[in-house]
Design a protein around this motif. Structure first.
Motif, mmCIF file in Angstrom:
data_model
loop_
_atom_site.group_PDB
_atom_site.id
_atom_site.type_symbol
_atom_site.label_atom_id
_atom_site.label_comp_id
_atom_site.label_asym_id
_atom_site.label_seq_id
_atom_site.Cartn_x
_atom_site.Cartn_y
_atom_site.Cartn_z
ATOM 1 N N PHE A 183 -23.653 0.482 44.038
ATOM 2 C CA PHE A 183 -24.476 -0.609 44.555
ATOM 3 C C PHE A 183 -23.632 -1.845 44.835
ATOM 4 N N ALA A 184 -22.696 -2.155 43.945
ATOM 5 C CA ALA A 184 -21.822 -3.314 44.155
ATOM 6 C C ALA A 184 -20.978 -3.128 45.415
ATOM 7 N N ILE A 221 -19.353 -5.234 50.276
ATOM 8 C CA ILE A 221 -18.376 -4.841 51.294
ATOM 9 C C ILE A 221 -19.068 -4.852 52.650
ATOM 10 N N ASP A 222 -18.442 -5.534 53.624
ATOM 11 C CA ASP A 222 -19.059 -5.666 54.939
ATOM 12 C C ASP A 222 -18.729 -4.511 55.889
ATOM 13 N N ALA A 268 -17.504 1.809 54.681
ATOM 14 C CA ALA A 268 -17.458 1.727 53.223
ATOM 15 C C ALA A 268 -18.869 1.696 52.637
ATOM 16 N N ARG A 269 -19.796 1.038 53.327
ATOM 17 C CA ARG A 269 -21.183 1.002 52.849
ATOM 18 C C ARG A 269 -21.801 2.402 52.909
ATOM 19 N N THR A 270 -21.490 3.128 53.973
ATOM 20 C CA THR A 270 -21.986 4.493 54.099
ATOM 21 C C THR A 270 -21.404 5.385 53.011
ATOM 22 N N MET A 271 -20.125 5.192 52.704
ATOM 23 C CA MET A 271 -19.488 5.957 51.644
ATOM 24 C C MET A 271 -20.161 5.677 50.305
ATOM 25 N N ALA A 272 -20.487 4.420 50.041
ATOM 26 C CA ALA A 272 -21.137 4.071 48.772
ATOM 27 C C ALA A 272 -22.498 4.750 48.657
#
Length: 54
Positions: A19-20, A25-26, A30-34
């Motif tokens: 979640f962090a 992260i913009d 990287a958001r998709t990976m999270a």
């Protein structure tokens, strides 16, 4: 599906890290990976899906 306190704590810390990463992260990749990692963490706890992942 019975989780002990230590198992639940490990899952909560891992999901908190995901979640962090998603929140701060913009970079869209990287958001998709999270989100993907969080999905796998949750999926490994579902009995039918965890059997397919192993």
């Amino acid at each position: 599906m019975n989780l002990t306190t230590s198992q639940l704590t490990k899952i909560a810390i891992a999901l908190g890290g995901c979640f962090a990463a998603y929140k701060f992260i913009d970079n869209p990749a990287a958001r998709t990976m999270a989100l993907g990692v969080a999905g796998v963490i949750v999926a490994r706890q579902v009995p039918y899906i965890s059997d397919a992942l192993n």
